[in-house]
Design a protein around this motif. Structure first.
Motif, PDB file in Angstrom:
ATOM      1  N   LEU A 115       0.827  -1.205   0.000  1.00 19.57           N
ATOM      2  CA  LEU A 115       0.000   0.000   0.000  1.00 19.57           C
ATOM      3  C   LEU A 115       0.862   1.256   0.000  1.00 19.57           C
ATOM      4  CD1 LEU A 115      -2.799  -1.050   2.523  1.00 19.57           C
ATOM      5  CD2 LEU A 115      -2.945  -0.989   0.021  1.00 19.57           C
ATOM      6  N   LYS A 116       1.942   1.219   0.766  1.00 17.90           N
ATOM      7  CA  LYS A 116       2.860   2.360   0.771  1.00 17.90           C
ATOM      8  C   LYS A 116       3.459   2.580  -0.610  1.00 17.90           C
ATOM      9  CE  LYS A 116       4.332   2.283   5.627  1.00 17.90           C
ATOM     10  NZ  LYS A 116       5.465   1.994   6.553  1.00 17.90           N
ATOM     11  N   ALA A 117       3.773   1.483  -1.304  1.00 18.66           N
ATOM     12  CA  ALA A 117       4.355   1.595  -2.643  1.00 18.66           C
ATOM     13  C   ALA A 117       3.368   2.213  -3.629  1.00 18.66           C
ATOM     14  CB  ALA A 117       4.799   0.212  -3.128  1.00 18.66           C
ATOM     15  N   LEU A 118       2.125   1.784  -3.551  1.00 15.65           N
ATOM     16  CA  LEU A 118       1.116   2.355  -4.442  1.00 15.65           C
ATOM     17  C   LEU A 118       0.944   3.843  -4.181  1.00 15.65           C
ATOM     18  CD1 LEU A 118      -1.559  -0.499  -4.345  1.00 15.65           C
ATOM     19  CD2 LEU A 118      -0.009   0.047  -6.228  1.00 15.65           C
ATOM     20  N   ARG A 119       0.917   4.214  -2.915  1.00 10.15           N
ATOM     21  CA  ARG A 119       0.801   5.631  -2.562  1.00 10.15           C
ATOM     22  C   ARG A 119       2.037   6.411  -3.028  1.00 10.15           C
ATOM     23  NH1 ARG A 119      -2.754   6.922   1.778  1.00 10.15           N
ATOM     24  NH2 ARG A 119      -1.766   8.969   1.722  1.00 10.15           N
ATOM     25  N   ALA A 120       3.212   5.800  -2.883  1.00 13.60           N
ATOM     26  CA  ALA A 120       4.454   6.469  -3.286  1.00 13.60           C
ATOM     27  C   ALA A 120       4.491   6.714  -4.790  1.00 13.60           C
ATOM     28  CB  ALA A 120       5.660   5.635  -2.851  1.00 13.60           C
ATOM     29  N   ASN A 130     -16.959  -6.890  -0.867  1.00 13.31           N
ATOM     30  CA  ASN A 130     -18.339  -7.362  -0.766  1.00 13.31           C
ATOM     31  C   ASN A 130     -18.799  -7.472   0.684  1.00 13.31           C
ATOM     32  OD1 ASN A 130     -18.825  -7.479  -3.502  1.00 13.31           O
ATOM     33  ND2 ASN A 130     -18.498  -9.671  -3.702  1.00 13.31           N
ATOM     34  N   LYS A 131     -17.876  -7.284   1.632  1.00 13.81           N
ATOM     35  CA  LYS A 131     -18.234  -7.258   3.046  1.00 13.81           C
ATOM     36  C   LYS A 131     -19.091  -6.017   3.312  1.00 13.81           C
ATOM     37  CE  LYS A 131     -14.839  -7.933   6.023  1.00 13.81           C
ATOM     38  NZ  LYS A 131     -15.237  -9.167   6.729  1.00 13.81           N
ATOM     39  N   PRO A 132     -20.112  -6.094   4.164  1.00 16.89           N
ATOM     40  CA  PRO A 132     -20.911  -4.901   4.470  1.00 16.89           C
ATOM     41  C   PRO A 132     -20.019  -3.754   4.970  1.00 16.89           C
ATOM     42  CG  PRO A 132     -21.999  -6.852   5.328  1.00 16.89           C
ATOM     43  CD  PRO A 132     -20.660  -7.304   4.844  1.00 16.89           C
ATOM     44  N   THR A 133     -20.383  -2.540   4.587  1.00 14.99           N
ATOM     45  CA  THR A 133     -19.590  -1.372   4.965  1.00 14.99           C
ATOM     46  C   THR A 133     -19.435  -1.261   6.479  1.00 14.99           C
ATOM     47  OG1 THR A 133     -20.450  -0.235   3.002  1.00 14.99           O
ATOM     48  CG2 THR A 133     -19.363   1.129   4.659  1.00 14.99           C
ATOM     49  N   SER A 134     -20.482  -1.619   7.221  1.00 20.82           N
ATOM     50  CA  SER A 134     -20.436  -1.520   8.680  1.00 20.82           C
ATOM     51  C   SER A 134     -19.446  -2.498   9.296  1.00 20.82           C
ATOM     52  CB  SER A 134     -21.827  -1.755   9.277  1.00 20.82           C
ATOM     53  OG  SER A 134     -22.304  -3.062   8.965  1.00 20.82           O
ATOM     54  N   PHE A 135     -19.039  -3.533   8.548  1.00 18.08           N
ATOM     55  CA  PHE A 135     -17.993  -4.455   8.985  1.00 18.08           C
ATOM     56  C   PHE A 135     -16.624  -3.994   8.463  1.00 18.08           C
ATOM     57  CE2 PHE A 135     -21.043  -8.391   8.844  1.00 18.08           C
ATOM     58  CZ  PHE A 135     -21.807  -7.833   9.859  1.00 18.08           C
ATOM     59  N   ALA A 136     -16.605  -3.491   7.224  1.00 19.14           N
ATOM     60  CA  ALA A 136     -15.342  -3.184   6.556  1.00 19.14           C
ATOM     61  C   ALA A 136     -14.605  -2.011   7.197  1.00 19.14           C
ATOM     62  CB  ALA A 136     -15.599  -2.899   5.080  1.00 19.14           C
ATOM     63  N   LYS A 137     -15.312  -0.921   7.460  1.00 17.41           N
ATOM     64  CA  LYS A 137     -14.638   0.266   7.981  1.00 17.41           C
ATOM     65  C   LYS A 137     -14.027   0.033   9.366  1.00 17.41           C
ATOM     66  CE  LYS A 137     -16.880   3.877   5.245  1.00 17.41           C
ATOM     67  NZ  LYS A 137     -17.678   5.127   5.278  1.00 17.41           N
ATOM     68  N   ASP A 146      -6.921   1.969   7.522  1.00 17.04           N
ATOM     69  CA  ASP A 146      -7.883   2.952   7.040  1.00 17.04           C
ATOM     70  C   ASP A 146      -7.232   4.212   6.492  1.00 17.04           C
ATOM     71  OD1 ASP A 146      -7.107   3.299   9.721  1.00 17.04           O
ATOM     72  OD2 ASP A 146      -8.848   4.527  10.173  1.00 17.04           O
ATOM     73  N   GLY A 147      -6.074   4.577   6.998  1.00 20.37           N
ATOM     74  CA  GLY A 147      -5.426   5.810   6.562  1.00 20.37           C
ATOM     75  C   GLY A 147      -4.910   5.773   5.140  1.00 20.37           C
ATOM     76  N   PHE A 148      -4.828   4.601   4.543  1.00 18.86           N
ATOM     77  CA  PHE A 148      -4.357   4.496   3.166  1.00 18.86           C
ATOM     78  C   PHE A 148      -5.437   4.847   2.139  1.00 18.86           C
ATOM     79  CE2 PHE A 148      -1.324   1.602   5.276  1.00 18.86           C
ATOM     80  CZ  PHE A 148      -0.132   2.087   4.759  1.00 18.86           C
ATOM     81  N   PHE A 149      -6.708   4.815   2.542  1.00 26.48           N
ATOM     82  CA  PHE A 149      -7.801   4.853   1.566  1.00 26.48           C
ATOM     83  C   PHE A 149      -8.622   6.131   1.638  1.00 26.48           C
ATOM     84  CE2 PHE A 149      -6.859   0.398   2.428  1.00 26.48           C
ATOM     85  CZ  PHE A 149      -6.607  -0.047   1.131  1.00 26.48           C
TER      86      PHE A 149
END
Length: 233
Positions: A115-120, A130-137, A146-149
């Motif tokens: 993830l750091k590489a993609l951001r860099a 496909n997981k419900p948002t209330s589970f994913a976040k 979470d700070g990567f997205f």
């Protein structure tokens, strides 16, 4: 990795799957499903079977687990009974999953570096699962991801789930990027089929959940054994 070029100028953004791609959540699924089944006076399901059910959303997972444990005694009637029990099962599953979310799961090795590489490389990142948002976040927050997205979309964010291309197209729209310049990073045929239909290039990890099928047989642009390989690329 094969065939796909990771030249920094090729992509503007990446969409990254969650379960089986960034986090091994099989333990969370097993704990939640088996507590749900116990509430319904049904036998437990083994983790190996659960792994083959993961990837198409919680509704599919719950229904599949119900059919799996009832089929040996109820045969063809298992599907109908599973549908009849679904609302109660869904309520109990939500209750238990929210209680254990992240407690029986772990971030795969190499995910942070990838993830750091993609951001860099200047890519904007969205998590699409496909997981419900209330589970994913909460899971992303629990694991420090979470700070990567910029954006997080769960399986209930749009009218349809992966492998339908709609979630990818809507995520590209929210990012303001063209599908052809938005990389999909996932672990299964669901991710690959959605990406192909949406016009996104796609790379799959080799360690995730692909419904019990060999992931390298899936039509994808490349494969990585670790997201850290994206840093090398």
């Amino acid at each position: 990795m094969n065939s796909i070029s990771f030249h920094p100028n090729r992509f503007d953004a990446a969409i990254v799957d969650l379960d089986g791609t960034m986090v091994d959540t099989l333990g969370d699924f097993a704990a939640s499903l088996n507590r749900m089944l116990a509430d319904l006076s049904l036998p437990a399901v083994e983790p190996a079977a659960i792994q083959r059910m993961v990837g198409k959303g919680s509704e599919h997972l719950i229904h599949s687990a119900l059919v799996h444990v009832m089929a040996p005694t109820e045969g063809d009637a298992a599907d109908a009974r599973a549908r009849a029990l679904f609302e109660r099962a869904w309520e109990r599953y939500q209750h238990h999953y929210l209680a254990v979310n992240g407690q029986h799961s772990a971030v795969y090795a190499g995910v942070i570096d990838g993830l750091k590489a993609l951001r860099a490389q200047g890519l904007r990142l969205a998590c699409l699962t496909n997981k419900p948002t209330s589970f994913a976040k909460p899971l992303l927050a629990e694991k420090g991801l979470d700070g990567f997205f910029e954006l997080v979309f769960g399986g209930d964010a749009f009218e349809r789930k992966k492998p339908d291309p709609l979630p990818l197209l809507k995520t590209c729209e929210a990012l303001g990027t063209a599908p052809a310049r938005t990389l999909m990073v996932g672990d299964s045929s669901n991710d690959a089929r959605a990406a192909r239909a949406a016009g996104c290039p796609v790379v799959l990890v080799t360690y995730g959940y692909n419904h019990g099928e060999p992931v390298r047989a899936v039509d994808a642009d490349g494969f990585v054994d670790s997201l850290a390989e994206l840093a090398a690329a």
